[in-house]
Design a protein around this motif. Structure first.
Motif, mmCIF file in Angstrom:
data_model
loop_
_atom_site.group_PDB
_atom_site.id
_atom_site.type_symbol
_atom_site.label_atom_id
_atom_site.label_comp_id
_atom_site.label_asym_id
_atom_site.label_seq_id
_atom_site.Cartn_x
_atom_site.Cartn_y
_atom_site.Cartn_z
ATOM 1 N N LEU A 65 -4.350 0.663 7.288
ATOM 2 C CA LEU A 65 -3.678 1.642 6.428
ATOM 3 C C LEU A 65 -4.557 2.087 5.261
ATOM 4 C CD1 LEU A 65 0.002 0.325 6.184
ATOM 5 C CD2 LEU A 65 -0.917 2.160 7.620
ATOM 6 N N SER A 66 -5.850 2.199 5.495
ATOM 7 C CA SER A 66 -6.751 2.672 4.442
ATOM 8 C C SER A 66 -6.364 4.060 3.958
ATOM 9 C CB SER A 66 -8.194 2.683 4.956
ATOM 10 O OG SER A 66 -8.602 1.381 5.325
ATOM 11 N N SER A 67 -5.674 4.821 4.793
ATOM 12 C CA SER A 67 -5.231 6.170 4.433
ATOM 13 C C SER A 67 -4.246 6.161 3.274
ATOM 14 C CB SER A 67 -4.596 6.861 5.636
ATOM 15 O OG SER A 67 -3.471 6.107 6.089
ATOM 16 N N GLN A 68 -3.595 5.019 3.039
ATOM 17 C CA GLN A 68 -2.579 4.940 1.979
ATOM 18 C C GLN A 68 -3.168 4.559 0.626
ATOM 19 O OE1 GLN A 68 -0.980 6.374 4.674
ATOM 20 N NE2 GLN A 68 0.525 6.103 3.044
ATOM 21 N N LEU A 69 -4.486 4.398 0.573
ATOM 22 C CA LEU A 69 -5.143 3.976 -0.670
ATOM 23 C C LEU A 69 -5.793 5.167 -1.372
ATOM 24 C CD1 LEU A 69 -6.014 1.689 -2.560
ATOM 25 C CD2 LEU A 69 -8.036 1.369 -1.119
ATOM 26 N N LEU A 70 -5.441 5.338 -2.639
ATOM 27 C CA LEU A 70 -6.076 6.332 -3.498
ATOM 28 C C LEU A 70 -6.917 5.597 -4.541
ATOM 29 C CD1 LEU A 70 -3.008 8.680 -4.139
ATOM 30 C CD2 LEU A 70 -4.909 9.097 -2.567
ATOM 31 N N PHE A 71 -7.910 6.292 -5.063
ATOM 32 C CA PHE A 71 -8.740 5.738 -6.123
ATOM 33 C C PHE A 71 -8.571 6.593 -7.379
ATOM 34 C CE2 PHE A 71 -10.761 4.354 -2.185
ATOM 35 C CZ PHE A 71 -10.916 2.999 -2.433
#
Length: 383
Positions: free
Chosen positions: A338-344
């Motif tokens: 679920l890397s798509s759910q991570l924002l920086f």
């Protein structure tokens, strides 16, 4: 029956810290052990002298009288319980602890005796907060004691030179080591040369959604909107406030839902915002209920991310974009795909940013990781 002692940080006003300690005790007990959490105070005089800037309160007659007054007011229902008092209620109801160890000297001079010692999760090996306190690596236990690390966290990618020898000496004594972030694996190898360390799930993810729901059902009835975005922001190592204001504005405009928050309103956010702790009592039971009832979640908290994943909630998580030394959230999201759910903090918000994902696929991957993590723990505990 073999006895197990868990050391971790859990008496802090932080929902996740309590729940990860509870979860580890829960699963070890289910495996057939008599298990207690070692009630070692953090922070204590050792940490304050080393530079900790929170939690210290001088013992004076005035303070003692103030404590008595607060106790009486609470039991006469003339004031609301604090967050820590609510969390202590959960600990009293649901956990089994040792005698209280208020200082480093108390645990060294009169160590709790167990067949097996387990260093639990949370940031117990973080040199920037523990200041070289090797209690969390069991330097106080009898010689040749069995030591196991389950999901212990460094929350950084380097150890100051002044602590290196102590870290190496004590890590080498562990029978088995597991951590909860990729940087932790690299650190164990760099410090000790060991290649047998494992990446495992945080203890909260070892319990299923149904198991957590049993405890959420113990919650007081909360007054909540029919649908809402749950917001949970922690800011230990960086300031996420500006980016969170932007994300909340983006999410509220897109989904037209109120924000129910466990955190202060980020400066600059002007939308519909409900600070639920100001009007309702939120302990661990209520914390779980909020996650279960939320339509979606926005969080910069590791455990906020973990519970979103575990409960199959649409979510967006935030991590520091300037420094990747603390990669706990990234490691977890990468593991479940679920890397798509991570924002920086330096990410741009575009229309394709969405809290939604394939929950069924995520739950399948999570279940595989849960089985693997439980197998590691079970095997490590067996002599």
């Amino acid at each position: 029956m073999k006895t197990v002692g868990i050391i971790t940080t859990f008496r802090q006003p932080n929902f996740g810290s309590v729940l990860q300690a509870f979860a580890l005790q829960y699963v070890i007990k289910k495996m057939g052990y008599d298990v207690k959490v070692i009630d070692y105070k953090y922070p204590n005089e050792f940490h304050w002298k080393a530079g900790a800037k929170h939690g210290r309160r001088k013992v004076t007659l005035r303070n003692r009288l103030g404590n008595v007054k607060r106790y009486l007011l609470l039991h006469l229902h003339l004031r609301k319980p604090t967050k820590m008092e609510l969390l202590n209620k959960f600990i009293k109801n649901e956990m089994k602890c040792t005698t209280f160890y208020p200082t480093r000297e108390s645990i060294v001079n009169h160590p709790p005796i167990f067949d097996i010692y387990v260093s639990g999760s949370d940031q117990i090996w973080n040199p920037n907060t523990m200041y070289g306190d090797m209690s969390y690596m069991f330097d106080f236990v009898p010689k040749n004691s069995i030591r196991i690390a389950y999901s212990s966290s460094f929350s950084c990618d380097s150890i100051p030179q002044k602590y290196l020898n102590a870290y190496k000496e004590n890590l080498c004594k562990f029978k088995a080591i597991s951590v909860r972030e990729s940087n932790g694996l690299a650190l164990v190898h760099k410090i000790t040369g060991r290649t047998d360390a494992r990446l495992v799930l945080d203890p909260t993810l070892l319990l299923t959604k149904d198991q957590w729901n049993e405890y959420a059902l113990k919650s007081d009835v909360l007054s909540l909107p029919p649908k809402f975005i749950l917001f949970y922001m922690l800011a230990y190592t960086y300031n996420p406030e500006d980016k969170m204001s932007e994300i909340l504005s983006f999410m509220q405009q897109k989904y037209q839902l109120p924000i129910v928050s466990l955190s202060p309103c980020p400066q600059g956010f002007k939308g519909e915002f409900i600070s639920i702790e100001q009007t309702q009592l939120i302990g661990n039971y209520e914390f779980l209920q909020l996650f279960i009832k939320a339509e979606m979640v926005v969080t910069s908290s590791f455990h906020g991310t973990a519970f979103s994943i575990n409960l199959g909630k649409p979510f967006l998580a935030l991590e520091n974009g300037k420094s990747r030394s603390d990669d706990r959230i990234y490691s977890l999201l990468h593991a479940v795909g679920l890397s798509s759910q991570l924002l920086f903090t330096n990410s741009k918000l575009t229309e394709d940013v969405t809290p939604y994902y394939n929950i069924e696929e995520e739950q399948i991957q999570l279940d595989k990781l849960r089985t693997s993590s439980l197998d590691f723990l079970k095997t490590s505990l067996q002599e």
